[in-house]
Design an enzyme around this catalytic site. Structure first.
Site, short mmCIF file in Angstrom:
data_model
loop_
_atom_site.label_atom_id
_atom_site.label_comp_id
_atom_site.label_asym_id
_atom_site.label_seq_id
_atom_site.Cartn_x
_atom_site.Cartn_y
_atom_site.Cartn_z
CG HIS A 74 38.57 8.90 31.32
ND1 HIS A 74 38.86 9.92 30.47
CD2 HIS A 74 37.44 8.20 31.30
CE1 HIS A 74 37.92 9.89 29.62
NE2 HIS A 74 36.99 8.94 30.07
CG ASP A 79 42.15 10.96 29.70
OD1 ASP A 79 42.14 10.04 30.19
OD2 ASP A 79 40.89 11.68 29.70
CB SER A 101 35.95 7.75 27.11
OG SER A 101 35.26 8.77 27.55
#
Lengths: 506, 490
Positions: free
Chosen positions: B74, B105, B184
């Site tokens: 992402h 992911d 992230s």
């Protein structure tokens, strides 16, 4: 149709908190023109207060009823000593009481005829003397542009008239889904008193209609006009009650010039395209087919929007012509264009009873059927059941069940009369592992296809090897239940869950 | 749920109070971290002939091998331009995505300028950390520009949904270290080894001190999958099962009283088990591991769902099963030739929206992406989307072709009622995909008659009217291209 119901319940709660009897000079000073003092007393003889105690079944716990609630309506005495109200206010009634406008007399009453589709009901007092000597109000036709008065009663019995102009007459949805009839629309500002149902709409001292719903925000009232009331009363004079007939087909407009060319309607005006014909329904019997174009009904030309020219109301939907201007069994002449050639047919119009639907559109005054097997609760799918999922049931109810209900008209089912669902599990020793099952469509039991709730006990006779084999359309696709323990657990289930019975099969 | 940059959640106080980790662990790690800046472009589903809006976001990446960076999918989704920055290096390095796995992911980046890797050391992968053991999260979250480290303990290890694709669930580790937008893709370390990649959390008003990381089994699986140069996605058995806890269920299925076996409720006809398993079978063991009556099995000392076995497989592997069919024991081998073929139920990235414009009518295949952009009123669309797999809608409609909108023109004045309809037939041919719709509408015919699912009237367009309207609609609405159909993006 959740909106009108919401509006009504809002009115009920408003009525509970409103202080009674302080009448507003402006609205009270505009009484219906003929109602001068001596006439008024006589007129009020034909008006009664109606108090209904209703108790609906709880479709998510089909063995029990909900808490009773009270509704107040104003009834209009009709020729023959009967009282006209809306069907909505007597739905699931357990006790009905009539009270004279002056509050001096009271009398219990029963529902003599009720038609939930046209939302009308006739009540009869339990003993005759109550309405004796009352002539009953005469009916009159309301016209667009008329000044009409809505009657309410103050707590002391004085009438309160609110006057407004009838702006429109249109075929609209009535409270029961899928039912559409002519309604008058009145622009009127109402201060609600304690009765929120069936307020009479008057024209020159005669009954022009009965309130269907009122939206306080826009001050718009829809009312059931006498054209519909009259049909209901005529049906009520015959036995059995037959109701409003339908053609049993769906239509679509033909305004699009490209569609008209494709349908070879070049030389003609108007007409609606038949998009669906209900199997074995009136239109089917008359030989109507999908893609026919309906040009004329009972001699009236139909325009491309599906309207005809009514003598009283001008252009209104053909639904009024079919349902309200005709009666059960009438043979309605229709003219069609089929592939560009003209065809004539006679449609024996007939009412479709709610029981003939796969998923009944409404179940009122009727206890829901159920069958409990060792804690597995089986019920019939109906829209009434789906509505248990709350005011936004159309989003909250299980998708699969909603889809069956919505698309039931698209699938002709020869044998299936009802969709039986496992609605929930009352956990017991017998249902270990199955506690989370709910809202599953039942396919078969012990290999016997289930088309109806009455098939369930029959199929249970066919168990093999001491277990019932129960198949669902969904996940899990199959479970088994022990025959003996399912039988044996019955009394303890009844005791621990307080079930009055393990099944109801009417 | 997902951590994306520029959504301020809580303020930086907790974030900035980074603890000084032991110096031995810290220094090589700092050098191997990168801040990733992504200029992305969202697809435009409302006017698919136009480019979407661009956005910028940032995340963290780390050196996983001598010349590759690992991060979250992402962080680099829909990227048009990616740059990397290292601490104490003023340069911006241009990167590109080499592999991306939206179902778990994760992504691998290449760097144009090899000098980026001077002085970096690939971080080693560790194993699943113990519950309650301490871990440190490295990254570039909001609240400052320099590297941030937060510390916490392992709270639990669970099978959880991955928010990025919206439909996948894998092993996930929950930690109580602060994880914030920008973290992230960053590594979570224990004793100098990477034990996870920070990837999602809750916004502060839902839950606090709940952060999730992708554990190393998922990372290792991704790295093995791409070792042949392509990512083949997770394998899935595509069956539904039900427990056999009930004694009558066991008796009816002919099972022994040994608490073993899970009932096969339905087998998806587009899945790998079709033709090998049948609804009504009972799975007794998978790859030799006994399956309990609640559908779990013991794998490497942990009790996990049976699906976990397939999780660890790769394209081309197979699964051995011992089953009971019609009360007879037998063994079946289920080959895994490919992943589940339909993607429309997942969030999709780096795809250009497919569409077809005809007579001002915009046709688009139904997808999660489309549903998240356009609010549909038609309950049938919701049903088709939700029932796509359980009711095998894909058999009739591998693509659900929807008339989503109109570019208003005299040709479609009377067609408003068809909005949100699902195309079933055009000029007598059944329509299963947007490609077929395009082919049917390109065959000359006096009338184009489009039938929709349900009982409405057909939509009729006259050829001459379509032709006359074509230029007019293109000009008026600035449509450069009337269709884009890439069947691989189904």
């Amino acid at each position: 149709m959740s909106r009108p119901i919401l509006v009504l319940s809002a009115l009920v709660s408003a009525a509970l908190v409103s202080a009674p009897a302080i009448s507003d000079a402006k609205t009270a000073a505009a009484p219906d023109s003929v109602l001068n003092a001596p006439n008024q007393a006589q007129f009020l003889q034909n008006i009664v207060k109606v108090t209904v105690t209703a108790q609906a079944y709880d479709f998510s716990r089909p063995w029990s009823k909900r808490a009773p609630n009270a509704r107040r309506a104003i009834g209009t005495v009709i020729d023959g000593g009967r009282v006209l109200v809306t069907a909505e206010c007597v739905a699931n009634a357990t006790y009905i009481e009539l009270e004279s406008a002056d509050g001096e007399q009271k009398q219990a009453a029963r529902v003599e005829y009720v038609d939930y589709e046209s939302d009308l009901a006739l009540l009869r007092p339990e003993s005759a003397p109550f309405l004796a000597n009352k002539a009953g109000l005469k009916l009159t036709t309301p016209n667009v542009g008329d000044q009409l008065s809505v009657l309410q009663l103050e707590a002391n019995g004085n009438p309160l008239f609110s006057t407004g102009k009838m702006t429109t007459a249109e075929v609209v949805r009535y409270p029961i889904d899928d039912s559409s009839f002519l309604a008058g629309r009145l622009s009127v500002s109402l201060q609600m008193r304690d009765a929120a149902f069936a307020l009479p709409v008057l024209k020159e001292g005669k009954l022009a209609g009965v309130m269907l719903r009122y939206d306080a925000q826009s001050s718009i009232m829809d009312f059931i006009p006498t054209a519909v009331v009259d049909h209901f009363l005529r049906d009520a004079s015959k036995s059995p009650y037959e109701g409003f007939p339908r053609m049993g087909c769906s239509f679509s407009t033909t305004r699009d010039p490209q569609l008209r060319k494709y349908l070879k309607l070049n030389g003609t005006n108007g007409g609606v395209l038949v998009t669906q014909v209900l199997k074995d329904g009136p239109a089917d019997k008359a030989g109507l087919r999908k893609e026919d174009v309906l040009l004329e009904i009972a001699g009236e030309p139909i325009d491309s929007d599906g309207n005809y020219k009514d003598a009283t109301y001008g252009r209104i939907s053909l639904g009024h012509l079919v349902c309200t201007k005709h009666f059960e069994g009438d043979k309605v002449r229709v003219r069609l264009s089929r592939n560009g050639t003209s065809v004539e047919a006679e449609v024996p119009v007939s009412r479709r009873s709610p029981g003939s639907y796969l998923s009944e559109p409404y179940v009122i005054d009727k206890a829901p059927n159920f069958f409990i097997l060792g804690g597995l609760v089986f019920q019939e799918l109906s829209r009434q059941y789906l509505k248990e999922f709350g005011s936004d049931w159309q989003r909250k109810a299980p998708l699969e069940l909603l889809n069956i209900d919505r698309t039931q008209s698209e699938t002709d089912s020869e044998t299936r009369k009802r969709v039986i669902i496992l609605t929930r599990v009352l956990p017991s020793d017998v249902t270990v592992g199955y506690e989370d099952l709910r809202n599953l469509v039942l396919k078969s039991i012990n290999g016997e296809v289930i088309n109806d709730l009455s098939d369930v006990p029959k199929a249970l006779q066919k168990a093999a090897n001491g277990v019932h084999r129960i198949e669902f359309a969904g996940d899990p696709s199959l479970i088994f239940i022990d025959v003996k323990s399912a039988e044996a657990v019955g009394p303890s289930l009844q005791k621990s869950y307080g079930l009055p019975a393990l099944n109801r099969m009417n | 749920m997902e951590i994306r940059c520029l959504t301020p959640l809580f303020l930086a106080v907790t974030l900035l109070s980074t603890q000084s980790s032991d110096a031995a662990e810290r220094s090589p790690i700092r050098k191997s971290l990168a801040r990733i800046s992504n200029t992305s472009q969202e697809p435009n589903y409302r006017q698919p002939w136009l480019p979407g809006t661009t956005m910028s976001s940032s995340g963290t990446g780390w050196v996983v091998s001598k010349d590759r960076i690992l991060t979250n999918a992402h962080v680099v989704s829909n990227a048009r331009f990616l740059t990397l920055e290292k601490e104490n290096d003023p340069k911006k390095y241009i990167a590109e995505v080499e592999h991306v796995a939206h179902d778990c992911d994760l992504a691998i980046l290449k760097v144009q300028d090899a000098s980026f890797f001077q002085g970096t050391e690939p971080l080693d992968l560790g194993n699943i950390p113990e519950i309650e053991s301490e871990v440190s999260v490295y990254g570039y979250p909001i609240g400052g520009d320099r590297l941030s480290v937060t510390r916490g303990v392992v709270s639990r290890i669970d099978f959880r949904p991955y928010a990025h694709s919206g439909i996948d669930s894998h092993l996930t580790i929950q930690i109580d270290a602060a994880i914030n937008p920008g973290n992230s893709g960053g590594p979570v370390l224990q004793k100098g080894r990477v034990v996870g990649v920070a990837f999602q959390g809750f916004s502060g008003d839902v839950a606090q001190n709940v952060g999730y990381m992708i554990p190393t089994p998922v990372i290792r699986r991704f790295l093995s999958d791409i070792s042949d140069g392509t990512y083949d996605r997770y394998m899935d058995l595509s069956i539904t099962t039900y427990n056999t806890l009930n004694p009558a269920m066991r008796q009816g299925l002919g099972l022994e009283r040994d608490d073993r076996g899970v009932f096969v409720s339905n087998v998806a006809s587009a899945g790998v088990c079709f033709g090998h398993l049948k609804a009504g079978d009972v799975i007794l063991a998978v790859d030799g591991l006994p399956v309990a009556s609640d559908g779990t099995l013991e794998l490497e000392g942990e009790r996990v769902q049976m699906a976990e076995v397939a999780e660890r497989k790769f394209k081309g592997d197979s699964v051995r099963m011992s089953i009971l069919r019609d009360q007879k024991k037998m063994d079946v081998t289920v080959p895994l030739p490919n992943a589940w073929p339909f993607q429309m139920q997942a969030n999709q990235f780096d795809v250009q929206p497919n569409y077809l414009l005809f007579g001002g009518l915009l046709f688009q295949p139904l997808s999660r992406n489309l549903l998240s952009t356009v609010q549909f009123q038609n309950p049938r669309l919701v049903y088709f989307f939700e029932a796509f797999v359980p009711k095998e809608i894909y058999k009739e409609h591998p693509e659900i072709v929807v008339l989503t909108n109109f570019l208003a023109d005299p040709i479609n004045t009377y067609l408003g009622e068809f909005k949100e309809g699902i195309v079933e037939e055009i000029n007598g041919s059944t329509i299963r995909t947007l490609q077929q719709a395009s082919e049917a509408l390109s065959k000359p015919s006096d009338f184009y008659v489009i039938k929709f699912v349900g009982n409405g009237r057909p939509l009729v367009l006259e050829r001459t009217a379509v032709e006359a309207a074509r230029e007019r609609i293109r000009d008026r609405y600035g449509v450069q291209q009337e269709q884009y159909i890439d069947a691989s993006a189904r």
